[in-house]
Design a protein around this motif. Structure first.
Motif, PDB file in Angstrom:
ATOM      1  N   GLY A   1       0.807  -1.212   0.000  1.00  0.00           N
ATOM      2  CA  GLY A   1       0.000   0.000   0.000  1.00  0.00           C
ATOM      3  C   GLY A   1       0.838   1.259   0.000  1.00  0.00           C
ATOM      4  O   GLY A   1       2.052   1.228   0.238  1.00  0.00           O
ATOM      5  N   VAL A   2       0.185   2.387  -0.224  1.00  0.00           N
ATOM      6  CA  VAL A   2       0.910   3.642  -0.412  1.00  0.00           C
ATOM      7  C   VAL A   2       1.719   4.021   0.825  1.00  0.00           C
ATOM      8  O   VAL A   2       2.881   4.462   0.699  1.00  0.00           O
ATOM      9  N   ILE A   3       1.185   3.842   2.025  1.00  0.00           N
ATOM     10  CA  ILE A   3       1.933   4.240   3.219  1.00  0.00           C
ATOM     11  C   ILE A   3       3.166   3.372   3.393  1.00  0.00           C
ATOM     12  O   ILE A   3       4.268   3.880   3.653  1.00  0.00           O
ATOM     13  N   ASN A   4       3.014   2.059   3.242  1.00  0.00           N
ATOM     14  CA  ASN A   4       4.164   1.164   3.383  1.00  0.00           C
ATOM     15  C   ASN A   4       5.207   1.420   2.309  1.00  0.00           C
ATOM     16  O   ASN A   4       6.415   1.425   2.577  1.00  0.00           O
ATOM     17  N   THR A   5       4.755   1.643   1.087  1.00  0.00           N
ATOM     18  CA  THR A   5       5.689   1.894  -0.017  1.00  0.00           C
ATOM     19  C   THR A   5       6.480   3.169   0.218  1.00  0.00           C
ATOM     20  O   THR A   5       7.715   3.197   0.086  1.00  0.00           O
ATOM     21  N   TRP A   6       5.788   4.240   0.584  1.00  0.00           N
ATOM     22  CA  TRP A   6       6.486   5.501   0.834  1.00  0.00           C
ATOM     23  C   TRP A   6       7.434   5.376   2.017  1.00  0.00           C
ATOM     24  O   TRP A   6       8.555   5.895   1.977  1.00  0.00           O
ATOM     25  N   LEU A   7       7.003   4.712   3.052  1.00  0.00           N
ATOM     26  CA  LEU A   7       7.834   4.563   4.244  1.00  0.00           C
ATOM     27  C   LEU A   7       9.177   3.916   3.896  1.00  0.00           C
ATOM     28  O   LEU A   7      10.240   4.375   4.337  1.00  0.00           O
ATOM     29  N   ARG A   8       9.130   2.862   3.086  1.00  0.00           N
ATOM     30  CA  ARG A   8      10.368   2.177   2.695  1.00  0.00           C
ATOM     31  C   ARG A   8      11.238   3.061   1.815  1.00  0.00           C
ATOM     32  O   ARG A   8      12.470   3.063   1.945  1.00  0.00           O
TER      33      ARG A   8
ATOM     34  N   ASP B   1      -1.303   9.588  14.644  1.00  0.00           N
ATOM     35  CA  ASP B   1      -0.859   8.637  15.671  1.00  0.00           C
ATOM     36  C   ASP B   1      -0.593   7.266  15.056  1.00  0.00           C
ATOM     37  O   ASP B   1       0.392   6.597  15.393  1.00  0.00           O
ATOM     38  N   GLY B   2      -1.476   6.846  14.168  1.00  0.00           N
ATOM     39  CA  GLY B   2      -1.314   5.538  13.545  1.00  0.00           C
ATOM     40  C   GLY B   2      -0.078   5.461  12.676  1.00  0.00           C
ATOM     41  O   GLY B   2       0.612   4.429  12.642  1.00  0.00           O
ATOM     42  N   ILE B   3       0.229   6.535  11.970  1.00  0.00           N
ATOM     43  CA  ILE B   3       1.431   6.547  11.131  1.00  0.00           C
ATOM     44  C   ILE B   3       2.688   6.501  11.992  1.00  0.00           C
ATOM     45  O   ILE B   3       3.637   5.763  11.692  1.00  0.00           O
ATOM     46  N   ARG B   4       2.701   7.261  13.084  1.00  0.00           N
ATOM     47  CA  ARG B   4       3.877   7.227  13.963  1.00  0.00           C
ATOM     48  C   ARG B   4       4.078   5.828  14.559  1.00  0.00           C
ATOM     49  O   ARG B   4       5.213   5.341  14.657  1.00  0.00           O
ATOM     50  N   GLU B   5       2.988   5.177  14.930  1.00  0.00           N
ATOM     51  CA  GLU B   5       3.068   3.814  15.456  1.00  0.00           C
ATOM     52  C   GLU B   5       3.611   2.867  14.390  1.00  0.00           C
ATOM     53  O   GLU B   5       4.467   2.012  14.679  1.00  0.00           O
ATOM     54  N   LEU B   6       3.145   3.005  13.154  1.00  0.00           N
ATOM     55  CA  LEU B   6       3.616   2.152  12.069  1.00  0.00           C
ATOM     56  C   LEU B   6       5.089   2.392  11.776  1.00  0.00           C
ATOM     57  O   LEU B   6       5.843   1.442  11.531  1.00  0.00           O
ATOM     58  N   VAL B   7       5.510   3.641  11.799  1.00  0.00           N
ATOM     59  CA  VAL B   7       6.925   3.952  11.558  1.00  0.00           C
ATOM     60  C   VAL B   7       7.801   3.275  12.609  1.00  0.00           C
ATOM     61  O   VAL B   7       8.806   2.629  12.292  1.00  0.00           O
TER      62      VAL B   7
ATOM     63  N   TRP C   1       7.128   0.644  14.422  1.00  0.00           N
ATOM     64  CA  TRP C   1       7.075  -0.808  14.227  1.00  0.00           C
ATOM     65  C   TRP C   1       7.934  -1.222  13.026  1.00  0.00           C
ATOM     66  O   TRP C   1       8.678  -2.203  13.100  1.00  0.00           O
ATOM     67  N   SER C   2       7.834  -0.463  11.942  1.00  0.00           N
ATOM     68  CA  SER C   2       8.540  -0.828  10.708  1.00  0.00           C
ATOM     69  C   SER C   2      10.048  -0.753  10.866  1.00  0.00           C
ATOM     70  O   SER C   2      10.786  -1.555  10.266  1.00  0.00           O
ATOM     71  N   MET C   3      10.541   0.201  11.655  1.00  0.00           N
ATOM     72  CA  MET C   3      11.983   0.327  11.823  1.00  0.00           C
ATOM     73  C   MET C   3      12.590  -0.907  12.499  1.00  0.00           C
ATOM     74  O   MET C   3      13.779  -1.175  12.392  1.00  0.00           O
ATOM     75  N   ILE C   4      11.754  -1.680  13.163  1.00  0.00           N
ATOM     76  CA  ILE C   4      12.218  -2.891  13.833  1.00  0.00           C
ATOM     77  C   ILE C   4      11.865  -4.149  13.043  1.00  0.00           C
ATOM     78  O   ILE C   4      12.682  -5.050  12.890  1.00  0.00           O
ATOM     79  N   HIS C   5      10.658  -4.180  12.457  1.00  0.00           N
ATOM     80  CA  HIS C   5      10.124  -5.428  11.926  1.00  0.00           C
ATOM     81  C   HIS C   5      10.060  -5.525  10.401  1.00  0.00           C
ATOM     82  O   HIS C   5       9.921  -6.616   9.871  1.00  0.00           O
ATOM     83  N   ASP C   6      10.121  -4.395   9.696  1.00  0.00           N
ATOM     84  CA  ASP C   6      10.053  -4.443   8.229  1.00  0.00           C
ATOM     85  C   ASP C   6      11.476  -4.540   7.697  1.00  0.00           C
ATOM     86  O   ASP C   6      12.269  -3.604   7.839  1.00  0.00           O
ATOM     87  N   PRO C   7      11.837  -5.655   7.036  1.00  0.00           N
ATOM     88  CA  PRO C   7      13.215  -5.817   6.552  1.00  0.00           C
ATOM     89  C   PRO C   7      13.630  -4.784   5.510  1.00  0.00           C
ATOM     90  O   PRO C   7      14.817  -4.566   5.300  1.00  0.00           O
ATOM     91  N   PHE C   8      12.667  -4.120   4.881  1.00  0.00           N
ATOM     92  CA  PHE C   8      12.985  -3.095   3.900  1.00  0.00           C
ATOM     93  C   PHE C   8      13.268  -1.743   4.545  1.00  0.00           C
ATOM     94  O   PHE C   8      13.616  -0.786   3.864  1.00  0.00           O
ATOM     95  N   CYS C   9      13.089  -1.673   5.872  1.00  0.00           N
ATOM     96  CA  CYS C   9      13.299  -0.403   6.580  1.00  0.00           C
ATOM     97  C   CYS C   9      14.444  -0.480   7.582  1.00  0.00           C
ATOM     98  O   CYS C   9      14.626   0.448   8.370  1.00  0.00           O
TER      99      CYS C   9
END
Length: 329
Positions: free
Chosen positions: A196-203, A312-318, A320-328
């Protein structure tokens, strides 16, 4: 968590059978409902084609059957008259569906028909179905609601509308009870495999790349956190017990706000303390330009009300992703 690969097991029927349970929404859902249900009452059916990173989160919370839905012998013995099927499994990409509509049809419509047939043969009648809002409604003027006329403009949206039609038909023809939940654009934790757009942009921002906005940035989406969607599903579990046989209900689960993609980018950049460049490209075939939904019916009947603010949800996802998303990381 017990893992079974296409093996017959002498267990009782599941209280809940969740298709796509290792996926993004399935993982969030199982982690929440496992607080109220015993692990032996929850069967998670997943092919593991798109997500395996979530498996550790489900340990001790459900019984996992690794199988595509078409292989009915691997899970049919878990379904009985009292089983509620929560059908989350699907191919969810609008862009991918435009590229390969036949594959999208098989993954979404054929798999739904398969599981409805298994339910019918086992005397199971209760199903909660994960549908979609924007893709199904197409370019209808927002806010869309359950009274809006669906006009899908992508094969993905058409496949979800087809599934809803089959569910209505099985209610009328075979006495099923169905709740169809039309989700907004869902984001949140346990989404390392999402496109999705948020995950793609985040990476992309993490790797110091520019992001791409398809359009001019004024396009809108109705973003809703996975925790709010889980709330709506659990509330639907209560309602489906009360429905009469042959009855179906449709609900939009959304935030009720059209967020411009330009604003979304600003929220993400702020949460990451970065300011990458933005490339603008043409609108993509099959994607709606402006969309948000009225969730007042879900609020009135289910008691649904989203509580997670987008920032708030985006900050929580960021985090989480810095720890658990291998692309981040």
């Amino acid at each position: 968590m017990t893992i079974a690969r296409h093996s017959a097991m002498n267990r009782g029927c599941a209280r809940l059978l969740i298709t796509g349970g290792v996926g993004f929404l399935g993982t969030n859902l199982i982690m929440e409902i496992s607080k109220s249900y015993r692990a032996g009452d929850i069967v998670c059916l997943d092919s593991l084609e798109s997500a395996t990173a979530n498996l550790p989160c489900l340990l001790g919370k459900a019984e996992l059957i690794i199988s595509p839905i078409c292989e009915i012998g691997s899970y049919s013995h878990f379904i009985g008259p009292e089983t509620i099927v929560i059908h989350l499994a699907a191919s969810g990409g609008v862009v991918d569906s435009v590229k390969d509509p036949i594959s999208n049809f098989k993954s979404n419509v054929q798999s739904t028909l398969n599981i409805l047939e298994v339910m019918k043969s086992k005397g199971a009648t209760k199903v909660i179905f994960a549908s979609t809002g924007g893709a199904l409604m197409g370019d209808s003027s927002p806010p869309v609601s359950e009274a809006s006329l669906p006009r899908p403009i992508s094969p993905y949206g058409a496949s979800k509308l087809s599934c809803e039609a089959y569910l209505n038909a099985y209610c009328a023809s075979y006495g099923f009870k169905a709740i169809m939940l039309r989700f907004g654009n869902v984001y949140g934790m346990h989404s390392a495999h999402k496109k999705g757009v948020i995950n793609t942009w985040l990476r992309e921002v993490t790797r110091n790349k520019e992001i791409t906005i398809y359009g001019d940035g004024s396009e809108t989406r109705d973003f809703i956190n996975a925790r709010d969607i889980v709330q709506g599903i659990t509330q639907s579990l209560c309602l489906i017990e009360e429905l009469q046989c042959g009855v179906s209900e449709v609900f939009h689960l959304a935030n009720g706000e059209g967020v411009e993609l330009g604003r979304l980018a600003d929220l993400l950049f702020s949460s990451m303390s970065k300011k990458p460049s933005i490339q603008y490209a043409g609108n993509r075939i099959g994607e709606v330009r402006y969309n948000f939904a009225d969730y007042s019916k879900a609020q009135k009947i289910l008691g649904f009300k989203p509580v997670v603010a987008l920032g708030d949800g985006i900050r929580e996802l960021v985090r989480w992703s810095m720890i658990h998303d291998p692309f981040c990381n």
